[in-house]
Design a protein around this motif. Structure first.
Motif, PDB file in Angstrom:
ATOM      1  N   SER A  13       0.875  -1.171   0.000  1.00  0.00           N
ATOM      2  CA  SER A  13       0.000   0.000   0.000  1.00  0.00           C
ATOM      3  C   SER A  13       0.915   1.225   0.000  1.00  0.00           C
ATOM      4  CB  SER A  13      -0.896  -0.012   1.239  1.00  0.00           C
ATOM      5  OG  SER A  13      -1.738   1.118   1.238  1.00  0.00           O
ATOM      6  N   HIS A  14       0.713   2.104  -0.946  1.00  0.00           N
ATOM      7  CA  HIS A  14       1.608   3.257  -1.124  1.00  0.00           C
ATOM      8  C   HIS A  14       0.880   4.350  -1.881  1.00  0.00           C
ATOM      9  CE1 HIS A  14       2.451   2.527  -5.486  1.00  0.00           C
ATOM     10  NE2 HIS A  14       1.906   1.370  -5.136  1.00  0.00           N
ATOM     11  N   TYR A  21       4.180   1.739   2.518  1.00  0.00           N
ATOM     12  CA  TYR A  21       5.396   2.476   2.199  1.00  0.00           C
ATOM     13  C   TYR A  21       5.084   3.970   2.267  1.00  0.00           C
ATOM     14  CZ  TYR A  21       9.732   3.783  -0.077  1.00  0.00           C
ATOM     15  OH  TYR A  21      10.961   4.324  -0.349  1.00  0.00           O
ATOM     16  N   LEU A  22       5.689   4.638   3.222  1.00  0.00           N
ATOM     17  CA  LEU A  22       5.471   6.071   3.424  1.00  0.00           C
ATOM     18  C   LEU A  22       6.686   6.819   2.876  1.00  0.00           C
ATOM     19  CD1 LEU A  22       4.155   5.881   7.105  1.00  0.00           C
ATOM     20  CD2 LEU A  22       2.823   5.839   4.997  1.00  0.00           C
ATOM     21  N   SER A  23       6.622   7.182   1.623  1.00  0.00           N
ATOM     22  CA  SER A  23       7.773   7.797   0.950  1.00  0.00           C
ATOM     23  C   SER A  23       8.151   9.155   1.527  1.00  0.00           C
ATOM     24  CB  SER A  23       7.501   7.932  -0.549  1.00  0.00           C
ATOM     25  OG  SER A  23       6.355   8.735  -0.752  1.00  0.00           O
ATOM     26  N   THR A  78      -3.939  10.669   3.392  1.00  0.00           N
ATOM     27  CA  THR A  78      -4.948  11.419   2.637  1.00  0.00           C
ATOM     28  C   THR A  78      -5.247  10.798   1.282  1.00  0.00           C
ATOM     29  OG1 THR A  78      -3.317  12.892   1.612  1.00  0.00           O
ATOM     30  CG2 THR A  78      -4.255  13.586   3.723  1.00  0.00           C
ATOM     31  N   ARG A  79      -4.377   9.921   0.816  1.00  0.00           N
ATOM     32  CA  ARG A  79      -4.532   9.383  -0.530  1.00  0.00           C
ATOM     33  C   ARG A  79      -4.854   7.904  -0.596  1.00  0.00           C
ATOM     34  NH1 ARG A  79      -1.814  12.272  -4.521  1.00  0.00           N
ATOM     35  NH2 ARG A  79      -3.057  10.990  -5.902  1.00  0.00           N
ATOM     36  N   SER A  80      -4.455   7.163   0.406  1.00  0.00           N
ATOM     37  CA  SER A  80      -4.605   5.722   0.332  1.00  0.00           C
ATOM     38  C   SER A  80      -5.969   5.284   0.846  1.00  0.00           C
ATOM     39  CB  SER A  80      -3.496   5.043   1.140  1.00  0.00           C
ATOM     40  OG  SER A  80      -3.560   3.663   0.939  1.00  0.00           O
ATOM     41  N   TRP A  81      -6.510   4.290   0.217  1.00  0.00           N
ATOM     42  CA  TRP A  81      -7.816   3.790   0.613  1.00  0.00           C
ATOM     43  C   TRP A  81      -7.801   2.279   0.830  1.00  0.00           C
ATOM     44  CZ3 TRP A  81      -9.231   0.222  -2.934  1.00  0.00           C
ATOM     45  CH2 TRP A  81      -8.634   0.316  -4.191  1.00  0.00           C
ATOM     46  N   THR A  82      -6.645   1.676   0.754  1.00  0.00           N
ATOM     47  CA  THR A  82      -6.581   0.218   0.737  1.00  0.00           C
ATOM     48  C   THR A  82      -6.715  -0.442   2.099  1.00  0.00           C
ATOM     49  OG1 THR A  82      -4.181   0.371   0.802  1.00  0.00           O
ATOM     50  CG2 THR A  82      -5.217   0.143  -1.355  1.00  0.00           C
TER      51      THR A  82
END
Length: 143
Positions: A29-30, A108-110, A138-142
């Protein structure tokens, strides 16, 4: 289902499985970066993409999977052939199942500090604010 497998030389290969024979796998998840910096299906097939920023997160997922005894892993940027609209539609429609069926899910938190780039004291003081402000939330929904 198409999964990644690490090769001995540090590259990755794509292996195709039929649903009833899919082995245990990890999933990543990224958040996506700039399109031309993400490793694509074509990059994996051609053996290119090592210089792209997105290669780091694929290596991360492969290493974590190996640590957990998993040979296979799935990363959306390169396991889906986005040039096939039918495959892309099918992948989007089965995303819940892909995450539900996984043995492990890594995030993965870039945009969060890597403690190898700073001293331990700096890392412990700076990671919490960076973690809380991560774009992933704010972007991931998994998950």
């Amino acid at each position: 289902m198409r999964l990644l497998k690490s090769k001995d030389n540090g590259d990755f290969s794509l292996i195709e499985f039929v649903d009833n024979e899919t082995p245990q796998y990890a999933i990543l998840s990224h958040t996506w970066g700039v399109d031309n910096k993400e490793v694509t299906f074509k990059d994996i097939i051609k053996g290119t993409g090592k210089s792209k920023a997105g290669y780091t997160k694929i290596r991360f997922c492969g290493k974590q999977a190996a640590k957990n005894g998993l040979l296979y892993f799935w990363v959306d940027t390169c396991c889906i052939n986005k040039s096939s609209s039918a495959e892309l539609t099918e992948a989007i429609n089965s995303m819940f199942r892909l995450y539900q069926d996984t043995a492990k899910c890594y995030v993965y938190l870039s945009d969060v500090l890597d403690n190898s780039s700073v001293g331990e004291d700096q890392f412990s003081q700076r990671w919490k604010p960076a973690f809380r402000k991560s774009r992933w939330f704010t972007r991931s929904w998994t998950l």
